[in-house]
Motif scaffolding. Sequence first.
Motif, PDB file in Angstrom:
ATOM      1  N   UNK A  21       0.904  -0.972   0.082  1.00  0.00           N
ATOM      2  CA  UNK A  21      -0.136   0.010  -0.206  1.00  0.00           C
ATOM      3  C   UNK A  21       0.795   1.081   0.056  1.00  0.00           C
ATOM      4  N   UNK A  22       1.858   1.190   0.908  1.00  0.00           N
ATOM      5  CA  UNK A  22       2.419   2.437   0.972  1.00  0.00           C
ATOM      6  C   UNK A  22       3.379   2.789  -0.233  1.00  0.00           C
ATOM      7  N   UNK A  23       3.852   1.821  -0.805  1.00  0.00           N
ATOM      8  CA  UNK A  23       4.874   1.757  -1.821  1.00  0.00           C
ATOM      9  C   UNK A  23       3.886   2.174  -3.166  1.00  0.00           C
ATOM     10  N   UNK A  24       2.613   1.789  -3.223  1.00  0.00           N
ATOM     11  CA  UNK A  24       1.779   2.001  -4.330  1.00  0.00           C
ATOM     12  C   UNK A  24       1.129   3.469  -4.432  1.00  0.00           C
ATOM     13  N   UNK A  25       1.132   3.749  -3.115  1.00  0.00           N
ATOM     14  CA  UNK A  25       0.550   5.258  -2.943  1.00  0.00           C
ATOM     15  C   UNK A  25       1.707   6.187  -3.087  1.00  0.00           C
ATOM     16  N   UNK A  26       2.851   5.796  -2.932  1.00  0.00           N
ATOM     17  CA  UNK A  26       4.256   6.651  -3.144  1.00  0.00           C
ATOM     18  C   UNK A  26       4.303   6.902  -4.709  1.00  0.00           C
ATOM     19  N   UNK A  27       3.997   5.702  -5.298  1.00  0.00           N
ATOM     20  CA  UNK A  27       3.983   5.647  -6.788  1.00  0.00           C
ATOM     21  C   UNK A  27       2.967   6.825  -7.534  1.00  0.00           C
ATOM     22  N   UNK A  28       1.878   6.602  -6.786  1.00  0.00           N
ATOM     23  CA  UNK A  28       0.804   7.733  -7.116  1.00  0.00           C
ATOM     24  C   UNK A  28       0.889   9.115  -6.623  1.00  0.00           C
ATOM     25  N   UNK A  29       2.011   9.355  -6.206  1.00  0.00           N
ATOM     26  CA  UNK A  29       2.427  10.752  -5.800  1.00  0.00           C
ATOM     27  C   UNK A  29       1.775  11.266  -4.247  1.00  0.00           C
ATOM     28  N   UNK A  30       1.422  10.038  -3.493  1.00  0.00           N
ATOM     29  CA  UNK A  30       0.745  10.169  -2.173  1.00  0.00           C
ATOM     30  C   UNK A  30       1.918   9.411  -1.073  1.00  0.00           C
ATOM     31  N   UNK A  31       2.951  10.264  -0.648  1.00  0.00           N
ATOM     32  CA  UNK A  31       3.756   9.687   0.107  1.00  0.00           C
ATOM     33  C   UNK A  31       3.503   9.779   1.622  1.00  0.00           C
ATOM     34  N   UNK A  32       2.562   8.713   2.015  1.00  0.00           N
ATOM     35  CA  UNK A  32       2.289   8.618   3.663  1.00  0.00           C
ATOM     36  C   UNK A  32       3.572   8.735   4.564  1.00  0.00           C
ATOM     37  N   UNK A  33       4.623   8.658   4.355  1.00  0.00           N
ATOM     38  CA  UNK A  33       5.853   8.757   5.039  1.00  0.00           C
ATOM     39  C   UNK A  33       6.196   9.822   5.456  1.00  0.00           C
ATOM     40  N   UNK A  34       5.558  10.864   4.685  1.00  0.00           N
ATOM     41  CA  UNK A  34       5.880  12.288   5.271  1.00  0.00           C
ATOM     42  C   UNK A  34       5.057  12.635   6.318  1.00  0.00           C
ATOM     43  N   UNK A  35       4.262  12.039   7.187  1.00  0.00           N
ATOM     44  CA  UNK A  35       3.519  12.137   8.158  1.00  0.00           C
ATOM     45  C   UNK A  35       4.396  12.786   9.283  1.00  0.00           C
ATOM     46  N   UNK A  36       3.816  13.464  10.104  1.00  0.00           N
ATOM     47  CA  UNK A  36       4.544  14.099  11.109  1.00  0.00           C
ATOM     48  C   UNK A  36       4.895  13.200  12.390  1.00  0.00           C
ATOM     49  N   UNK A  37       3.709  12.126  12.557  1.00  0.00           N
ATOM     50  CA  UNK A  37       3.616  11.143  13.389  1.00  0.00           C
ATOM     51  C   UNK A  37       3.296   9.935  13.027  1.00  0.00           C
ATOM     52  N   UNK A  38       4.169   8.817  13.400  1.00  0.00           N
ATOM     53  CA  UNK A  38       3.903   7.588  12.865  1.00  0.00           C
ATOM     54  C   UNK A  38       3.883   6.736  13.971  1.00  0.00           C
ATOM     55  N   UNK A 265      -6.325   1.762  -6.441  1.00  0.00           N
ATOM     56  CA  UNK A 265      -7.947   2.072  -6.350  1.00  0.00           C
ATOM     57  C   UNK A 265      -8.126   3.499  -5.123  1.00  0.00           C
ATOM     58  N   UNK A 266      -7.211   3.315  -4.237  1.00  0.00           N
ATOM     59  CA  UNK A 266      -7.283   4.424  -3.013  1.00  0.00           C
ATOM     60  C   UNK A 266      -6.689   5.861  -3.263  1.00  0.00           C
ATOM     61  N   UNK A 267      -5.710   6.014  -4.246  1.00  0.00           N
ATOM     62  CA  UNK A 267      -4.865   7.149  -4.305  1.00  0.00           C
ATOM     63  C   UNK A 267      -5.393   8.496  -4.233  1.00  0.00           C
ATOM     64  N   UNK A 268      -6.646   8.394  -5.048  1.00  0.00           N
ATOM     65  CA  UNK A 268      -7.365   9.788  -4.993  1.00  0.00           C
ATOM     66  C   UNK A 268      -8.016  10.134  -4.037  1.00  0.00           C
ATOM     67  N   UNK A 269      -8.540   9.239  -2.992  1.00  0.00           N
ATOM     68  CA  UNK A 269      -9.296   9.396  -1.825  1.00  0.00           C
ATOM     69  C   UNK A 269      -8.223   9.864  -0.679  1.00  0.00           C
ATOM     70  N   UNK A 270      -7.240   9.039  -0.962  1.00  0.00           N
ATOM     71  CA  UNK A 270      -6.007   9.621   0.298  1.00  0.00           C
ATOM     72  C   UNK A 270      -5.374  11.021  -0.125  1.00  0.00           C
ATOM     73  N   UNK A 271      -5.269  11.217  -1.518  1.00  0.00           N
ATOM     74  CA  UNK A 271      -4.551  12.568  -1.970  1.00  0.00           C
ATOM     75  C   UNK A 271      -5.473  13.652  -1.447  1.00  0.00           C
ATOM     76  N   UNK A 272      -6.876  13.519  -1.407  1.00  0.00           N
ATOM     77  CA  UNK A 272      -7.688  14.509  -1.233  1.00  0.00           C
ATOM     78  C   UNK A 272      -8.002  14.788   0.326  1.00  0.00           C
ATOM     79  N   UNK A 273      -7.698  13.825   1.066  1.00  0.00           N
ATOM     80  CA  UNK A 273      -7.623  14.196   2.484  1.00  0.00           C
ATOM     81  C   UNK A 273      -6.535  14.349   3.210  1.00  0.00           C
TER      82      UNK A 273
END
Length: 275
Positions: A21-38, A265-273
């Motif tokens: 998931x995290x790799x796929x989202x990063x490929x789609x331009x949504x790097x969740x790894x930039x979170x302030x807290x993990x 499938x989820x990239x757009x929803x994640x990007x939006x929020x």
Amino acid sequence: MTKALVLGGGGVTGIAWHLGLLCGLRRAGVPLGDADTIIGTSAGSVVGTLVAAGVDLEAAVALQEQEVVVPAGRSGPRPGTWMAAMSALLDPSIPAREARARVGAMALAASTVDEPKWLARIAEQLPAREWPAGDLRIVVVDTADGQDTVLDAASGAPLLQAVAASCAVPGLMPPVTIGDRRFMDGGVRLGAGADLAAGADRLVVLAPMAMLTRDRILDEMAASGAAKTLLIEPDPLALEAFGPNFMDPVRRPAAVRAGLRQAGDLADAVRTMWW
């Protein structure tokens, strides 16, 4: 605006799915790894450490995609004791702390690999022994009294022991010694630890085992107070990829591919929020 990424438990298949998931989202331009807290629990503590340390997700996914060969008749440890523990944890007639303490007693009494060998196994999965920069929090549970505890760089707990404890599934792995206490899988807390992200404005929760505790996770997310939240859980095809045993290493390639597919499938929803 602050962002929190919460990674829940899910065994061997959960680690693979998280990474896909995290790799796929990063490929789609949504790097969740930039979170302030993990915040990581069990399988999520491994993945959270990898992400916080800035590992190459493409390389991590490639490793998960490698086929695993096990001797005939063996498919990884059977999580029977864990499921028995879940029965106690989900029993509404038993107070939560009491249920966790009962599971702690089970964990201490179980016959498992010894603690040094377990630490060595976890060490193979971690990129470093020092806590990475940034706000990484790892969830564990005290075997003696069922108290849930959050470990971070300021806690004084070594990173290796913190992750190994958070992944110490009762009955399958030994509790881990930190100071004068012994800790077990953070998943005994149930939920995913989203309530520990209090103060974040944006909250994304990845929960491989949400099917077991979805209502608790949703309550945690509400308790966080985040303005925008999103729960990502395995879809039916991902659950099929996981199979019946969340500790089965043979299922890793299918699980990581399921994560990659869901990310598309989820990239757009994640990007939006997320922004």
